[in-house]
Design a protein around this motif. Structure first.
Motif, PDB file in Angstrom:
ATOM      1  N   GLY A   4      27.465  41.827  40.993  1.00 44.03           N
ATOM      2  CA  GLY A   4      28.784  42.170  40.806  1.00 44.03           C
ATOM      3  C   GLY A   4      29.756  41.527  41.392  1.00 44.03           C
ATOM      4  N   VAL A   5      29.546  40.868  42.501  1.00 43.93           N
ATOM      5  CA  VAL A   5      30.404  39.913  43.456  1.00 43.93           C
ATOM      6  C   VAL A   5      30.952  38.760  42.469  1.00 43.93           C
ATOM      7  N   THR A   6      29.870  38.226  41.922  1.00 44.45           N
ATOM      8  CA  THR A   6      30.261  37.032  41.202  1.00 44.45           C
ATOM      9  C   THR A   6      30.942  37.174  40.019  1.00 44.45           C
ATOM     10  N   ILE A   7      30.563  38.376  39.451  1.00 45.76           N
ATOM     11  CA  ILE A   7      31.404  38.829  37.998  1.00 45.76           C
ATOM     12  C   ILE A   7      33.040  39.154  38.509  1.00 45.76           C
ATOM     13  N   PHE A   8      33.052  39.806  39.693  1.00 51.90           N
ATOM     14  CA  PHE A   8      34.392  40.027  39.964  1.00 51.90           C
ATOM     15  C   PHE A   8      35.064  38.760  40.366  1.00 51.90           C
ATOM     16  N   ILE A   9      34.420  37.733  41.109  1.00 52.83           N
ATOM     17  CA  ILE A   9      35.116  36.567  41.501  1.00 52.83           C
ATOM     18  C   ILE A   9      35.340  35.933  40.237  1.00 52.83           C
ATOM     19  N   ALA A  10      34.559  35.829  39.139  1.00 53.37           N
ATOM     20  CA  ALA A  10      34.931  34.848  38.067  1.00 53.37           C
ATOM     21  C   ALA A  10      36.001  35.749  37.337  1.00 53.37           C
ATOM     22  N   ALA A  11      36.121  37.172  37.012  1.00 50.98           N
ATOM     23  CA  ALA A  11      37.037  37.918  36.535  1.00 50.98           C
ATOM     24  C   ALA A  11      38.515  37.537  37.149  1.00 50.98           C
ATOM     25  N   VAL A  12      38.528  37.643  38.514  1.00 48.84           N
ATOM     26  CA  VAL A  12      39.997  37.342  39.377  1.00 48.84           C
ATOM     27  C   VAL A  12      40.238  35.928  39.062  1.00 48.84           C
ATOM     28  N   ASN A  13      39.161  34.880  38.997  1.00 49.26           N
ATOM     29  CA  ASN A  13      39.764  33.637  38.818  1.00 49.26           C
ATOM     30  C   ASN A  13      40.304  33.306  37.362  1.00 49.26           C
ATOM     31  N   MET A  14      39.520  34.055  36.330  1.00 47.24           N
ATOM     32  CA  MET A  14      40.357  33.845  35.019  1.00 47.24           C
ATOM     33  C   MET A  14      41.369  34.539  34.925  1.00 47.24           C
ATOM     34  N   MET A  15      41.879  35.725  35.688  1.00 40.37           N
ATOM     35  CA  MET A  15      43.078  36.340  35.351  1.00 40.37           C
ATOM     36  C   MET A  15      43.994  35.521  36.345  1.00 40.37           C
ATOM     37  N   GLN A  16      43.693  34.871  37.347  1.00 39.16           N
ATOM     38  CA  GLN A  16      44.612  34.197  38.030  1.00 39.16           C
ATOM     39  C   GLN A  16      45.235  32.808  37.534  1.00 39.16           C
ATOM     40  N   ALA A  17      44.397  32.380  36.608  1.00 44.10           N
ATOM     41  CA  ALA A  17      44.752  31.359  35.736  1.00 44.10           C
ATOM     42  C   ALA A  17      45.514  31.761  34.585  1.00 44.10           C
ATOM     43  N   HIS A  18      45.151  32.721  33.744  1.00 46.83           N
ATOM     44  CA  HIS A  18      45.624  33.082  32.601  1.00 46.83           C
ATOM     45  C   HIS A  18      46.902  34.070  32.497  1.00 46.83           C
ATOM     46  N   SER A  19      46.744  35.048  33.327  1.00 49.62           N
ATOM     47  CA  SER A  19      47.659  36.248  33.619  1.00 49.62           C
ATOM     48  C   SER A  19      47.440  36.664  34.899  1.00 49.62           C
ATOM     49  N   PRO A  20      48.321  35.903  36.085  1.00 47.23           N
ATOM     50  CA  PRO A  20      48.351  36.479  37.216  1.00 47.23           C
ATOM     51  C   PRO A  20      49.082  37.949  37.516  1.00 47.23           C
ATOM     52  N   ARG A  21      50.250  37.935  36.370  1.00 48.83           N
ATOM     53  CA  ARG A  21      50.960  39.020  36.703  1.00 48.83           C
ATOM     54  C   ARG A  21      50.574  40.281  36.620  1.00 48.83           C
ATOM     55  N   TYR A  22      49.320  40.383  36.047  1.00 53.03           N
ATOM     56  CA  TYR A  22      48.564  41.869  36.061  1.00 53.03           C
ATOM     57  C   TYR A  22      47.876  42.089  37.244  1.00 53.03           C
ATOM     58  N   LEU A  23      47.410  41.153  37.969  1.00 58.41           N
ATOM     59  CA  LEU A  23      46.756  41.336  39.263  1.00 58.41           C
ATOM     60  C   LEU A  23      47.660  41.764  40.481  1.00 58.41           C
ATOM     61  N   PRO A  24      47.162  42.496  41.513  1.00 55.72           N
ATOM     62  CA  PRO A  24      48.245  43.002  42.523  1.00 55.72           C
ATOM     63  C   PRO A  24      48.550  41.552  43.307  1.00 55.72           C
ATOM     64  N   THR A  25      49.573  41.816  44.032  1.00 58.22           N
ATOM     65  CA  THR A  25      50.045  40.577  44.603  1.00 58.22           C
ATOM     66  C   THR A  25      49.220  39.871  45.416  1.00 58.22           C
ATOM     67  N   LYS A  26      48.207  40.533  46.443  1.00 56.23           N
ATOM     68  CA  LYS A  26      47.290  39.820  47.121  1.00 56.23           C
ATOM     69  C   LYS A  26      46.317  39.270  46.499  1.00 56.23           C
ATOM     70  N   LEU A  27      45.879  39.462  45.517  1.00 55.18           N
ATOM     71  CA  LEU A  27      45.029  38.803  44.507  1.00 55.18           C
ATOM     72  C   LEU A  27      45.096  37.758  43.621  1.00 55.18           C
ATOM     73  N   GLN A  28      46.619  37.349  43.553  1.00 56.24           N
ATOM     74  CA  GLN A  28      47.350  36.548  42.826  1.00 56.24           C
ATOM     75  C   GLN A  28      46.810  35.139  43.163  1.00 56.24           C
ATOM     76  N   THR A  29      46.419  34.861  44.666  1.00 55.46           N
ATOM     77  CA  THR A  29      45.861  33.660  45.102  1.00 55.46           C
ATOM     78  C   THR A  29      45.102  33.994  46.093  1.00 55.46           C
ATOM     79  N   TRP A  30      44.070  33.092  46.324  1.00 55.43           N
ATOM     80  CA  TRP A  30      43.012  33.413  47.208  1.00 55.43           C
ATOM     81  C   TRP A  30      43.554  33.045  48.783  1.00 55.43           C
TER      82      TRP A  30
END
Length: 180
Positions: free
Chosen positions: A57-83
């Motif tokens: 579960g943690v691995t899938i979450f990290i992969a999804a956040v990484n993909m969203m950071q690279a392709h569409s960071p505006r849909y993420l909360p401001t805290k998750l836009q970068t690590w």
């Protein structure tokens, strides 16, 4: 077909930047993780599911956040836009690199570069400045003793004379006029 090539490219870039990364990758992927999975599977399916489920579960979450950071960071909360909110050792290999280079002799050049980065002295490095710095600090015999292996790039950086660069590869010389 494209995913393995991208993964190999990322692993190659990491290994080029951190010499020790290849050894760590091999130990983790081919010794420690298989041993962990074998141990968990011998303990029973409940233990395997209890440890493997959250890990997956943690691995899938990290992969999804990484993909969203690279392709569409505006849909993420401001805290998750970068690590950057995480401690440095959780999103960068530099702290581990400093620890390993201090513990080993194989990366004597990286130690000096790391100290300069910590002090904030960032001077642009060109082949000329690297070779002059290396010639000032070491004689050629002392430098060969400190390096753990011969690096053709360093041999090429030593050549300051103008003209065609000659690459020294294990006794073979190659220049632009003689193809390999």
């Amino acid at each position: 077909m494209r995913l393995p090539i991208r993964m190999a490219n990322v692993l190659g870039e990491r290994t080029a930047k951190y010499r020790w990364f290849a050894v760590l990758y091999l130990l983790l992927c081919f010794l420690l993780l298989p041993s962990l999975v074998l141990g968990l599977s011998l303990a029973g399916w409940r233990v395997m599911a209890g440890v493997g489920g959250p890990f997956l579960g943690v691995t899938i979450f990290i992969a999804a956040v990484n993909m969203m950071q690279a392709h569409s960071p505006r849909y993420l909360p401001t805290k998750l836009q970068t690590w950057d909110f995480l401690p440095k050792w959780m999103h960068s290999l530099k702290p581990l690199d400093r620890l390993i280079t201090k513990a080993t002799v194989c990366c004597s050049f990286s130690c000096e570069a790391g100290q300069n980065e910590e002090q904030g002295d960032e001077e642009p490095i060109s082949p000329h400045t690297v070779s002059v710095r290396m010639q000032d600090e070491f004689t050629s015999s002392q430098r060969k003793e400190q390096l753990t292996h011969s690096n053709p790039v360093l041999d090429c950086l030593e050549e300051i004379r103008p003209g065609v660069a000659v690459f020294k590869l294990k006794g073979l010389e190659r220049c632009n006029s003689t193809p390999l």
